[in-house]
Every structure is written in structure tokens, then in C-alpha cells.
Design an enzyme around this catalytic site. Sequence first.
Site, PDB file in Angstrom:
ATOM      1  N   SER A 148      43.363  23.328  44.891  1.00 53.65           N
ATOM      2  CA  SER A 148      42.471  24.322  45.494  1.00 53.65           C
ATOM      3  C   SER A 148      41.810  23.656  46.691  1.00 53.65           C
ATOM      4  O   SER A 148      41.834  22.419  46.806  1.00 53.65           O
ATOM      5  CB  SER A 148      41.410  24.710  44.454  1.00 53.65           C
ATOM      6  OG  SER A 148      40.309  25.352  45.063  1.00 53.65           O
ATOM      7  N   TYR A 161      35.341  22.674  37.665  1.00 53.05           N
ATOM      8  CA  TYR A 161      36.501  23.127  38.451  1.00 53.05           C
ATOM      9  C   TYR A 161      36.757  22.171  39.614  1.00 53.05           C
ATOM     10  O   TYR A 161      37.893  21.733  39.846  1.00 53.05           O
ATOM     11  CB  TYR A 161      36.235  24.549  38.966  1.00 53.05           C
ATOM     12  CG  TYR A 161      37.412  25.224  39.613  1.00 53.05           C
ATOM     13  CD1 TYR A 161      38.404  25.831  38.833  1.00 53.05           C
ATOM     14  CD2 TYR A 161      37.547  25.283  40.997  1.00 53.05           C
ATOM     15  CE1 TYR A 161      39.486  26.476  39.425  1.00 53.05           C
ATOM     16  CE2 TYR A 161      38.626  25.921  41.597  1.00 53.05           C
ATOM     17  CZ  TYR A 161      39.592  26.518  40.804  1.00 53.05           C
ATOM     18  OH  TYR A 161      40.671  27.152  41.390  1.00 53.05           O
TER      19      TYR A 161
HETATM   20  P1  NAD Z   1      44.929  34.387  37.201  1.00 50.40           P
HETATM   21  O1  NAD Z   1      43.766  34.509  36.299  1.00 50.40           O
HETATM   22  O2  NAD Z   1      45.439  35.588  37.923  1.00 50.40           O
HETATM   23  O3  NAD Z   1      46.160  33.731  36.429  1.00 50.40           O
HETATM   24  C1  NAD Z   1      46.010  32.609  35.633  1.00 50.40           C
HETATM   25  C2  NAD Z   1      47.034  32.658  34.526  1.00 50.40           C
HETATM   26  O4  NAD Z   1      46.901  31.443  33.776  1.00 50.40           O
HETATM   27  C3  NAD Z   1      46.814  33.820  33.560  1.00 50.40           C
HETATM   28  O5  NAD Z   1      48.018  34.558  33.382  1.00 50.40           O
HETATM   29  C4  NAD Z   1      46.387  33.130  32.265  1.00 50.40           C
HETATM   30  O6  NAD Z   1      46.820  33.802  31.086  1.00 50.40           O
HETATM   31  C5  NAD Z   1      47.044  31.761  32.411  1.00 50.40           C
HETATM   32  N1  NAD Z   1      46.393  30.753  31.578  1.00 50.40           N
HETATM   33  C6  NAD Z   1      45.069  30.515  31.451  1.00 50.40           C
HETATM   34  N2  NAD Z   1      44.858  29.538  30.552  1.00 50.40           N
HETATM   35  C7  NAD Z   1      46.072  29.138  30.119  1.00 50.40           C
HETATM   36  C8  NAD Z   1      46.511  28.179  29.178  1.00 50.40           C
HETATM   37  N3  NAD Z   1      45.646  27.431  28.479  1.00 50.40           N
HETATM   38  N4  NAD Z   1      47.841  28.036  28.970  1.00 50.40           N
HETATM   39  C9  NAD Z   1      48.740  28.814  29.644  1.00 50.40           C
HETATM   40  N5  NAD Z   1      48.371  29.753  30.536  1.00 50.40           N
HETATM   41  C10 NAD Z   1      47.061  29.920  30.760  1.00 50.40           C
HETATM   42  O7  NAD Z   1      44.519  33.239  38.235  1.00 50.40           O
HETATM   43  P2  NAD Z   1      45.087  32.783  39.654  1.00 50.40           P
HETATM   44  O8  NAD Z   1      44.035  33.069  40.654  1.00 50.40           O
HETATM   45  O9  NAD Z   1      46.462  33.265  39.873  1.00 50.40           O
HETATM   46  O10 NAD Z   1      45.067  31.198  39.446  1.00 50.40           O
HETATM   47  C11 NAD Z   1      46.229  30.401  39.302  1.00 50.40           C
HETATM   48  C12 NAD Z   1      45.896  28.989  39.714  1.00 50.40           C
HETATM   49  O11 NAD Z   1      45.518  28.982  41.091  1.00 50.40           O
HETATM   50  C13 NAD Z   1      44.743  28.343  38.948  1.00 50.40           C
HETATM   51  O12 NAD Z   1      45.051  26.991  38.687  1.00 50.40           O
HETATM   52  C14 NAD Z   1      43.590  28.456  39.919  1.00 50.40           C
HETATM   53  O13 NAD Z   1      42.617  27.462  39.697  1.00 50.40           O
HETATM   54  C15 NAD Z   1      44.324  28.251  41.228  1.00 50.40           C
HETATM   55  N6  NAD Z   1      43.618  28.733  42.404  1.00 50.40           N
HETATM   56  C16 NAD Z   1      43.271  30.037  42.516  1.00 50.40           C
HETATM   57  C17 NAD Z   1      42.606  30.463  43.655  1.00 50.40           C
HETATM   58  C18 NAD Z   1      42.194  31.880  43.835  1.00 50.40           C
HETATM   59  O14 NAD Z   1      41.403  32.135  44.743  1.00 50.40           O
HETATM   60  N7  NAD Z   1      42.687  32.820  43.057  1.00 50.40           N
HETATM   61  C19 NAD Z   1      42.297  29.547  44.667  1.00 50.40           C
HETATM   62  C20 NAD Z   1      42.676  28.216  44.521  1.00 50.40           C
HETATM   63  C21 NAD Z   1      43.346  27.820  43.380  1.00 50.40           C
END
Ligand code: NAD
Length: 266
Positions: A148, A161
Site C-alpha cells: 500500500s 496496517y
Molecule cells: P476487499 O475487502 O474488497 O477484499 C479483501 C478480500 O480478502 C475479501 O474477499 C476477504 O474475504 C479476503 N480476506 C480477508 N481476510 C482473509 C483471510 N484471513 N484469509 C483469506 N482471505 C481473506 O479489499 P481490497 O480493497 O480489495 O484489498 C485487497 C488488498 O489490497 C488488501 O491487502 C489491502 O490492504 C490492499 N490495499 C487496498 C487498498 C484500497 O484502497 N482498497 C489500497 C492499498 C492496498
Amino acid sequence: MTTNITARLDRKVAFITGAASGIGKRIAEVYAAAGAAIAVADLNPQGAEAAAAALRASGAKAIGIGVDVTDEAGVDAAVKRTVAELGGLDVLVSNAGIQIVAPLEEFRFADWKKLLAVHLDGGFLTARAAFRQMITSKRGGAIIFMGSVHSKEASLLKAPYVTAKHGLEGLAKVIAKEGAAHGVRANVICPGFVRTPLVDKQIPEQAKALNISEADVIKKVMLKDTVDGEFTTLDDVAQVALLFAAFPTHALTGQSLVVSHGWFMQ
Ligand code: NAD
């Protein structure tokens, strides 16, 4: 949504965690369009199966696997099943993640541990399982972590985080060094804010914690430092994931790439 595929992943198998939703789901779609077979691995088994079924309907080879990335035996079994059913493992995208926001003085130890477990234990366990397979098969491969901007920068209310996302950079660098002899590359993608369920949940939480409106959370907190006031898109992130998966040499190994519309520049 149109997909501009420039790199190919034909005959490659990708294991993508958190791929039932958001960023992971879009990476799975882009990898499938580039020719890869996909294991959609997610805590939500119905979501994983639904995403895999949609990939199969578009002509790709895909399986859905319900797995908790913090469960050592579960992760090892999920990777084993992927190899058995899809014929190998060439790309890991360790993407599953959660978010919990609170001021440091109020942060519950249980929440700290829960967040670190998903991001860091999950990163380690999935990478170790993939790494072992990539060594044994002698095929090498790509290990990609979802970092991130918070791998580089801090924000209010996000102690675990920010800590975890910084930690993934260290893990990727070690894998880049240990993996080189086995043809294994490691990288981190560092997105800015992307509109997914993970971010949508934070908007009212941050509004409450910071005592500002939800519109101000978006404008004055999340997108304040971008060059264009725009959210990073699912495709912005998925195209970088494709670049790291398909890049043919070790030239980029150990690197992280920030994808944030200029929020963070290095
Ligand atoms: P999201 O909530 O849409 O998807 C996350 C997925 O991870 C979900 O389907 C959930 O069921 C799964 N998950 C959660 N805990 C889990 C576990 N213990 N085992 C297996 N699966 C699990 O979130 P997103 O925004 O798509 O995030 C995905 C990644 O991107 C994360 O690592 C997040 O930190 C990172 N990220 C997101 C953003 C953002 O702005 N959305 C920015 C930077 C980084």
C-alpha cells in the site's frame, strides 16, 4: 470494462488470495484474460467459488478455494490442491487483507494481532507454501505482495496496517535474495485508495473518528495528496500485477511500485 492486455501468462498458474472481492478479484480477471489458470483463494468460500465460476464462464481454467491465510495447514493444503488441479504454481498474489482503524490510545491488542496476522502471517504462510512449490518444481515464479502507500507513508488511525504494510516490503526483499537461485522473483504493489468494500467501510469510520463529513474524508484525507483528485482504480493495480507476474528477468526483483495517482512519490 475493457482490458488492455499487453503481457501474456499462457500456461501459467496463479494463486490469488482475497480474490473473491475488490483488487484480488480484478487481478484474477486480468490474469485469466492474459491466459493464466487461476486459483481464487478467499476466506469466503462462496465468494471464491462464484468468482472462479465467472472466470470459467469467460473461458478460463479456474478453481475456488475457501482458505484462511492465517491457517498454516489450510494454506499448505490450498496450494497443494492448486498444484494437483491446475498443474503447478507460477504466480502468487498475496493480497488478502483487512482494515481496522482507531486512535493508538484506543487500539485493542486483539485488533492489532488480528490485523498483523492476516497481512504478515498470511503473507509469510502463502509465500512459504508457494516458494517451496516453485523450488520443487524447478519452474521458479513470481511472488507478489499487496502492499500500500502505507508501505511507505503513515496515516492517522492505522497503526497495525501501516506496520504490516511496511513489513511486507522486508519480506519481499528477503524472498528476492533467497529466491534468485531458484528463479523466484518477489515484488510489492503499493496502491493508493481504491474504491472497494475495504475502503467503503473506512469512510464512515474515519468520519466519526476525525469528526468530519464523509465527503471530507474522501477529499481532505484519502485523495488530498493525489495529483488529480482521483481514486486509484482496480485496473491501475491489476495492470501492475500483470507486469510483475509476466516480467521475464530478475531486473525488477525486490522492488515495490507505488500506484497512487501521485499521492506518494519516491
Ligand atoms: P476487499 O475487502 O474488497 O477484499 C479483501 C478480500 O480478502 C475479501 O474477499 C476477504 O474475504 C479476503 N480476506 C480477508 N481476510 C482473509 C483471510 N484471513 N484469509 C483469506 N482471505 C481473506 O479489499 P481490497 O480493497 O480489495 O484489498 C485487497 C488488498 O489490497 C488488501 O491487502 C489491502 O490492504 C490492499 N490495499 C487496498 C487498498 C484500497 O484502497 N482498497 C489500497 C492499498 C492496498
